[in-house]
Design a protein around this motif. Structure first.
Motif, short mmCIF file in Angstrom:
data_model
loop_
_atom_site.label_atom_id
_atom_site.label_comp_id
_atom_site.label_asym_id
_atom_site.label_seq_id
_atom_site.Cartn_x
_atom_site.Cartn_y
_atom_site.Cartn_z
N LYS A 147 0.85 -1.18 0.00
CA LYS A 147 0.00 0.00 0.00
C LYS A 147 0.89 1.23 0.00
O LYS A 147 1.64 1.46 0.94
N ARG A 148 0.79 2.01 -1.09
CA ARG A 148 1.64 3.19 -1.23
C ARG A 148 0.83 4.39 -1.69
O ARG A 148 -0.22 4.24 -2.33
N LYS A 149 1.29 5.56 -1.34
CA LYS A 149 0.60 6.79 -1.74
C LYS A 149 0.92 7.11 -3.20
O LYS A 149 2.09 7.09 -3.61
N LYS A 150 -0.15 7.43 -3.95
CA LYS A 150 0.02 7.81 -5.35
C LYS A 150 -0.73 9.11 -5.62
O LYS A 150 -1.68 9.45 -4.92
N GLN A 151 -0.29 9.80 -6.64
CA GLN A 151 -0.95 11.04 -7.01
C GLN A 151 -2.34 10.74 -7.55
O GLN A 151 -2.50 9.90 -8.44
N ALA A 152 -3.36 11.38 -6.99
CA ALA A 152 -4.74 11.12 -7.38
C ALA A 152 -5.02 11.64 -8.78
O ALA A 152 -4.47 12.66 -9.21
N ALA A 153 -5.90 10.92 -9.48
CA ALA A 153 -6.31 11.36 -10.81
C ALA A 153 -7.12 12.65 -10.69
O ALA A 153 -7.98 12.77 -9.82
N GLY A 154 -6.81 13.62 -11.54
CA GLY A 154 -7.57 14.86 -11.53
C GLY A 154 -7.00 15.94 -10.64
O GLY A 154 -7.52 17.07 -10.63
N VAL A 155 -5.93 15.64 -9.92
CA VAL A 155 -5.34 16.66 -9.06
C VAL A 155 -4.55 17.65 -9.93
O VAL A 155 -3.97 17.27 -10.95
N SER A 156 -4.54 18.90 -9.55
CA SER A 156 -3.77 19.91 -10.29
C SER A 156 -3.04 20.81 -9.30
O SER A 156 -3.44 20.94 -8.14
N TYR A 157 -1.95 21.41 -9.77
CA TYR A 157 -1.11 22.24 -8.91
C TYR A 157 -0.96 23.63 -9.54
O TYR A 157 -1.15 23.81 -10.74
N LYS A 158 -0.60 24.57 -8.71
CA LYS A 158 -0.35 25.92 -9.18
C LYS A 158 0.93 26.43 -8.54
O LYS A 158 1.47 25.83 -7.59
N THR A 159 1.40 27.56 -9.05
CA THR A 159 2.63 28.14 -8.52
C THR A 159 2.43 28.58 -7.07
O THR A 159 1.40 29.16 -6.72
N CYS A 160 3.40 28.25 -6.25
CA CYS A 160 3.32 28.60 -4.83
C CYS A 160 3.26 30.12 -4.68
O CYS A 160 4.08 30.85 -5.25
N THR A 161 2.28 30.59 -3.94
CA THR A 161 2.10 32.03 -3.75
C THR A 161 3.08 32.63 -2.75
O THR A 161 3.26 33.85 -2.70
N THR A 162 3.72 31.78 -1.96
CA THR A 162 4.68 32.30 -0.97
C THR A 162 6.03 32.60 -1.60
O THR A 162 6.62 33.66 -1.37
N CYS A 163 6.53 31.66 -2.42
CA CYS A 163 7.85 31.84 -3.02
C CYS A 163 7.78 32.16 -4.50
O CYS A 163 8.83 32.30 -5.16
N ASN A 164 6.54 32.24 -5.04
CA ASN A 164 6.33 32.54 -6.46
C ASN A 164 7.03 31.53 -7.37
O ASN A 164 7.56 31.89 -8.44
N GLY A 165 7.06 30.28 -6.91
CA GLY A 165 7.62 29.21 -7.74
C GLY A 165 9.12 29.03 -7.62
O GLY A 165 9.69 28.13 -8.23
N ALA A 166 9.76 29.89 -6.83
CA ALA A 166 11.23 29.80 -6.73
C ALA A 166 11.67 28.62 -5.88
O ALA A 166 12.78 28.10 -6.04
N GLY A 167 10.82 28.19 -4.96
CA GLY A 167 11.20 27.10 -4.06
C GLY A 167 11.97 27.57 -2.85
O GLY A 167 12.21 26.80 -1.93
#
Length: 375
Positions: free
Chosen positions: A149-169
């Motif tokens: 049993k392992r965690k997998k990315q769910a179908a239909g999930v979407s991501y956006k640019t982080c609002t804290t670092c503006n995508g810089a990481g």
């Protein structure tokens, strides 16, 4: 054949932890991607050094490597740098470089993209399982199919640019100190340094957009593994959100007890019990081994405690150095109760001055009586 880890780092087997770290930093700086852009040979050497350091810097892994070599970690996708990409290396060992190259925390630029601004790929967590093996499976090698049993990315999930670092990481802070204005960078705590955050997630998914799913994983286990050894199946741990990389599945080996064989390294031990008549006259016995049945000859006059060595009937060496032996311990069984005839026979034997215990110099018909009496 894989290079020796000590040779890769240019150190002796007795090197200290500090010497290992120093040697790795030297190699890592020498073959760093920023210093050798587009050089595939340098990249390969960079990964080899990371693989060697991953093992030799860990006391337990180093001890297993010293004893069993590369095969101590083989099975299901390898280990160390062999299953690591550049993201793995910088996320685990970036601090070794001590800021010698651009990008916070040892990050690098100009190599595959993504690291120059400090953004990093998040790695999913590792999973651990225990697999029990029989001696027969250990002797021959085996492929196990295990439900995990392992965690997998769910179908239909979407991501956006982080609002804290503006995508810089990374998040940069400027502080005024007595030495002047100081700029520091640290991974963004909102996105974990990935530069992304959840936009939409389906029902049933967790806060990272992951769901738990059962998967059958095939694990190839090489012959000769040892109880307590740990194998790694790369990428079969929990997945990571966004563009992250999956963790690994760590497989701990557990050896089952055998009904009549005992293991000692690559050798096996077997207790064979024979009667007095069989010891005197000799016999042949069929015994079970980890690779099938074999028939062995017991010479006449064998003594209790005699050890017969069956070469190559043990466990294969995990390093590929041949096979161990099967050691057959001969035990002469002495009856605890005797009938009248048997007791008289041994009383006569004990008082007969002409009796010789050596079957080579005694009348064979005498010993045939022994066989008939105790068969």
């Amino acid at each position: 054949m894989k290079e020796d880890f000590y040779d890769i780092l240019g150190i002796s087997k007795g090197a200290t932890a500090a010497e290992i770290k120093k040697a790795y930093r030297k190699k890592a700086v020498q073959y760093h991607p920023d210093k050798n852009p587009g050089d595939e040979t340098a990249e390969a050497n960079f990964k080899k050094a990371a693989e060697a350091y991953e093992v030799l810097s860990d006391e337990q892994k180093r001890a297993r490597y010293d004893q069993y070599g590369h095969q101590a970690f083989e099975g299901g996708g390898g280990f160390g740098g062999g299953g690591m990409n550049m993201d793995d290396i910088f996320s685990q060992f970036g601090d070794i470089f001590g800021g010698a190259f651009g990008g916070g925390g040892g990050g690098f630029s100009g190599f595959g993209g993504g690291f120059g601004g400090g953004q990093r790929r998040v790695k999913g967590s590792n999973l651990r399982i225990r697999v029990k093996l029989t001696l027969e499976e250990i002797a021959n090698g085996v492929e196990k199919k295990i439900k995990v049993k392992r965690k997998k990315q769910a179908a239909g999930v979407s991501y956006k640019t982080c609002t804290t670092c503006n995508g810089a990481g990374q998040v940069t802070k400027i502080q005024n100190t007595i030495l002047g204005r100081m700029q520091t960078s640290a991974p963004c705590t909102t996105c974990g340094g990935s530069g992304q955050m959840i936009d939409k997630r389906p029902a049933g998914a967790d806060a990272q957009g992951l769901i738990v799913d059962e998967e059958t994983v095939s694990i190839k286990i090489p012959a000769g593994v040892v109880d307590g050894m740990q194998l790694k199946v790369t990428g079969k741990g929990n997945e990571a959100p966004g563009n992250g990389i999956a963790g690994d599945l760590l497989v701990a080996i557990e050896e089952k007890d055998h009904d009549f064989l005992q293991r000692e390294g690559d050798n096996l031990h077997y207790d064979l019990y024979i009667s007095i008549s069989e010891a005197v006259l000799g016999t042949s016995k069929e015994i079970d081994t980890v690779t099938g049945k074999v028939r062995i000859k017991i010479e006449e006059g064998v003594q209790s405690g005699k050890i017969l060595r069956l070469r190559g009937k043990g466990i294969p060496s995990i390093n590929g150095y041949g096979k161990g032996d099967l050691l057959v311990h001969v035990n002469v069984w002495t009856p605890k109760t005797l009938n009248k005839e048997q007791k008289q026979f041994f009383e006569k034997m004990a008082t007969d001055d002409n009796f010789s215990p050596n079957p080579e110099t005694s009348d064979k018909s005498f010993f045939e009586k022994v066989k008939d009496m105790f068969s």
